[in-house]
Design an enzyme around this catalytic site. Sequence first.
Site, mmCIF file in Angstrom:
data_model
loop_
_atom_site.group_PDB
_atom_site.id
_atom_site.type_symbol
_atom_site.label_atom_id
_atom_site.label_comp_id
_atom_site.label_asym_id
_atom_site.label_seq_id
_atom_site.Cartn_x
_atom_site.Cartn_y
_atom_site.Cartn_z
ATOM 1 N N TYR A 85 -20.849 4.377 -9.426
ATOM 2 C CA TYR A 85 -19.929 3.463 -10.121
ATOM 3 C C TYR A 85 -19.185 4.204 -11.222
ATOM 4 O O TYR A 85 -17.992 3.995 -11.434
ATOM 5 C CB TYR A 85 -20.694 2.272 -10.721
ATOM 6 C CG TYR A 85 -19.752 1.229 -11.275
ATOM 7 C CD1 TYR A 85 -19.272 0.205 -10.469
ATOM 8 C CD2 TYR A 85 -19.309 1.297 -12.596
ATOM 9 C CE1 TYR A 85 -18.378 -0.729 -10.953
ATOM 10 C CE2 TYR A 85 -18.409 0.364 -13.091
ATOM 11 C CZ TYR A 85 -17.946 -0.651 -12.271
ATOM 12 O OH TYR A 85 -17.052 -1.571 -12.743
ATOM 13 N N PHE B 23 13.227 -0.296 -7.999
ATOM 14 C CA PHE B 23 12.330 -0.413 -6.867
ATOM 15 C C PHE B 23 11.616 -1.756 -7.006
ATOM 16 O O PHE B 23 11.311 -2.195 -8.112
ATOM 17 C CB PHE B 23 11.325 0.745 -6.758
ATOM 18 C CG PHE B 23 10.493 0.594 -5.513
ATOM 19 C CD1 PHE B 23 11.066 0.795 -4.268
ATOM 20 C CD2 PHE B 23 9.181 0.154 -5.565
ATOM 21 C CE1 PHE B 23 10.338 0.575 -3.104
ATOM 22 C CE2 PHE B 23 8.448 -0.066 -4.409
ATOM 23 C CZ PHE B 23 9.034 0.145 -3.167
ATOM 24 N N THR B 24 11.318 -2.385 -5.882
ATOM 25 C CA THR B 24 10.838 -3.773 -5.855
ATOM 26 C C THR B 24 9.652 -4.024 -6.793
ATOM 27 O O THR B 24 9.737 -4.816 -7.726
ATOM 28 C CB THR B 24 10.457 -4.134 -4.410
ATOM 29 O OG1 THR B 24 9.553 -3.139 -3.923
ATOM 30 C CG2 THR B 24 11.692 -4.163 -3.501
ATOM 31 N N ASP C 225 8.456 7.962 -11.674
ATOM 32 C CA ASP C 225 7.786 7.406 -10.510
ATOM 33 C C ASP C 225 7.683 8.606 -9.570
ATOM 34 O O ASP C 225 8.648 8.990 -8.917
ATOM 35 C CB ASP C 225 8.594 6.268 -9.895
ATOM 36 C CG ASP C 225 7.899 5.716 -8.654
ATOM 37 O OD1 ASP C 225 7.057 6.429 -8.074
ATOM 38 O OD2 ASP C 225 8.204 4.580 -8.261
ATOM 39 N N LYS D 172 1.912 8.061 -0.298
ATOM 40 C CA LYS D 172 3.104 8.683 0.303
ATOM 41 C C LYS D 172 2.941 10.203 0.305
ATOM 42 O O LYS D 172 2.242 10.754 1.140
ATOM 43 C CB LYS D 172 4.359 8.239 -0.455
ATOM 44 C CG LYS D 172 4.830 6.815 -0.132
ATOM 45 C CD LYS D 172 4.202 5.783 -0.974
ATOM 46 C CE LYS D 172 4.886 4.433 -0.896
ATOM 47 N NZ LYS D 172 4.115 3.406 -1.603
ATOM 48 N N ARG E 269 16.048 -3.260 3.722
ATOM 49 C CA ARG E 269 16.221 -2.824 2.342
ATOM 50 C C ARG E 269 17.627 -3.236 1.913
ATOM 51 O O ARG E 269 18.524 -2.429 1.759
ATOM 52 C CB ARG E 269 16.058 -1.299 2.189
ATOM 53 C CG ARG E 269 14.685 -0.761 2.536
ATOM 54 C CD ARG E 269 13.644 -0.762 1.420
ATOM 55 N NE ARG E 269 13.005 -2.012 1.118
ATOM 56 C CZ ARG E 269 11.826 -2.116 0.483
ATOM 57 N NH1 ARG E 269 11.151 -1.047 0.124
ATOM 58 N NH2 ARG E 269 11.319 -3.285 0.186
ATOM 59 N N PHE F 74 10.562 -10.183 0.306
ATOM 60 C CA PHE F 74 10.755 -9.477 1.579
ATOM 61 C C PHE F 74 9.455 -9.348 2.367
ATOM 62 O O PHE F 74 9.472 -9.249 3.582
ATOM 63 C CB PHE F 74 11.372 -8.087 1.348
ATOM 64 C CG PHE F 74 10.549 -7.198 0.466
ATOM 65 C CD1 PHE F 74 10.626 -7.302 -0.909
ATOM 66 C CD2 PHE F 74 9.687 -6.258 1.005
ATOM 67 C CE1 PHE F 74 9.858 -6.500 -1.738
ATOM 68 C CE2 PHE F 74 8.909 -5.441 0.195
ATOM 69 C CZ PHE F 74 8.994 -5.574 -1.185
HETATM 70 O O1 PLI Z 1 2.836 0.441 -2.466
HETATM 71 P P1 PLI Z 1 2.238 0.956 -3.742
HETATM 72 O O2 PLI Z 1 1.744 -0.127 -4.606
HETATM 73 O O3 PLI Z 1 1.238 2.031 -3.531
HETATM 74 O O4 PLI Z 1 3.422 1.706 -4.531
HETATM 75 C C1 PLI Z 1 4.545 1.049 -4.995
HETATM 76 C C2 PLI Z 1 5.730 1.979 -4.969
HETATM 77 C C3 PLI Z 1 6.192 2.497 -6.132
HETATM 78 N N1 PLI Z 1 7.281 3.313 -6.163
HETATM 79 C C4 PLI Z 1 7.929 3.664 -5.029
HETATM 80 C C5 PLI Z 1 9.111 4.562 -5.132
HETATM 81 C C6 PLI Z 1 7.501 3.187 -3.815
HETATM 82 O O5 PLI Z 1 8.151 3.564 -2.712
HETATM 83 C C7 PLI Z 1 6.368 2.299 -3.752
HETATM 84 C C8 PLI Z 1 5.943 1.709 -2.547
HETATM 85 N N2 PLI Z 1 6.684 1.814 -1.461
HETATM 86 C C9 PLI Z 1 6.475 1.274 -0.275
HETATM 87 C C10 PLI Z 1 5.314 0.417 0.059
HETATM 88 C C11 PLI Z 1 7.453 1.572 0.740
HETATM 89 O O6 PLI Z 1 7.289 1.124 1.897
HETATM 90 O O7 PLI Z 1 8.437 2.254 0.424
#
Ligand code: PLI
Length: 470
Positions: A85, A137-138, A228, A271, A395, A462
Amino acid sequence: MLQTTPQTMGQQFGRRSWAEPWKIKMVEPLRVITRADRERALQDAGYNTFLLKSDDVYIDLLTDSGTNAMSDRQWAGMMLGDEAYAGSRNFYHLEAAMQKYYGYKYLVPTHQGRGAEHLLSQAAIKPGQFVCGNMYFTTTRLHQELAGGTFTDVIIDEAHDPASTHPFKGNVDLNKVQKLIDAVGASKIAYISLAVTVNMAGGQPVSMENARALRALCNQHGIKIFLDATRAMENAYFIQEREAGYQDKSLAEILREFCSYSDGATMSAKKDSLANIGGWLALNDYDLFEEASNLVVVYEGLHTYGGMAGRDMEALAIGIEESAQDDHMRARIGQVRYLGELLTDWGIPIVQPIGGHAIFLDARAFYPHISQDEFPAQTLAAELYLDSGIRSMERGIVSAGRNAKTGDHNRPKLELTRLTIPRRVYTQAHMDVVAEAVKAVYDHRETTRGLKMVFEPKYLRFFQARFERL
Ligand code: PLI
């Protein structure tokens, strides 16, 4: 330890062609359902590709988030998970990898990127302040708004034009930042949110020169910059390729310099970092770190796991190292470019230049007869699925949501459908199939009708909105 190869494999042989610097050890079968079944699946999903079952999808280009294929080393690392933990040894590996490659002092782990955005927004924004960003970004903007901030777009104008071939279309327009400082005063600006690459603009990079100049401007006014860093390694590749003085520097060196112009970063490790889950917030300021460390135990988990299992932190630490390999990145971006160049050669309208993680189809140019309020990019994603079982995502106006104050639709200039390429997952043959499917949909564009929205959730619509055909 993997060795960074100074030259890619193709270059070593003195030839033009190159190939992925890996071979495939395990495969996952794909299946294609019939067109009649796809029609039914799409209706059941309310014409929203997020609501399709993965089993009903053939080639899944919904996102590059968490869809990466991990390496044998990462899977081996999964077996070394220390599921304590508190104080898991995997946390210290992750901390060391972040410090080595990104160069920040303090690490707060989170379950994924939006967890880090939540903590940063709560810790660093006072209600009534502005947050400048190089395009929204969303999830990032929503967390800024929920913390009482107002997002202001400061990206260069070229980013809003799909046809502009500016090599660093993600750059910040420093005049726009200066104007906001002049209008509201520096103390009303919580920080600059600098995304690299810029997802919503088409995976477009920010130059080192721009980051350096932004740092100088912010230093004059005492304004912080938070990256970011979700696709910062891909951004480093574009700097290496396009910016004078960086051709002989490694991605790792470029990334370190880039991050040095910021005060911290949020990261979706799903990513660039080749993991399936995870994220982090990194900071240089101790007081802010202390605040974020306190918040993380409320919302994510203890400050040495933040919502991740020990094994996930280990896979991520190894993934960070692998993502910095020049060969890996050349193959990754090379594959995206291969698809984009095919489509460009066939006269299909996509965002130029081709970005890092995806091809963005220009839905306005596909469907000039469908008004933005009839959701052309959502329509295009539905048509592509129907044609070939390929899953993409909208998008455009749906992703842009509503204005937090007026409640009206935000109407972005870019109305795009994203074909997002997972890392190390699909082959060049899959890219050929995708290109042919896009061409088939393009050839039928004139008879395609738009959609109407019949269900709209309050946040990040979305993901869960439902549509019907007009
Ligand atoms: O999906 P998260 O919570 O791990 O991360 C959010 C996020 C933050 N910044 C950017 C630039 C992103 O592209 C992002 C998440 N993007 C997704 C899920 C995408 O499909 O692009």
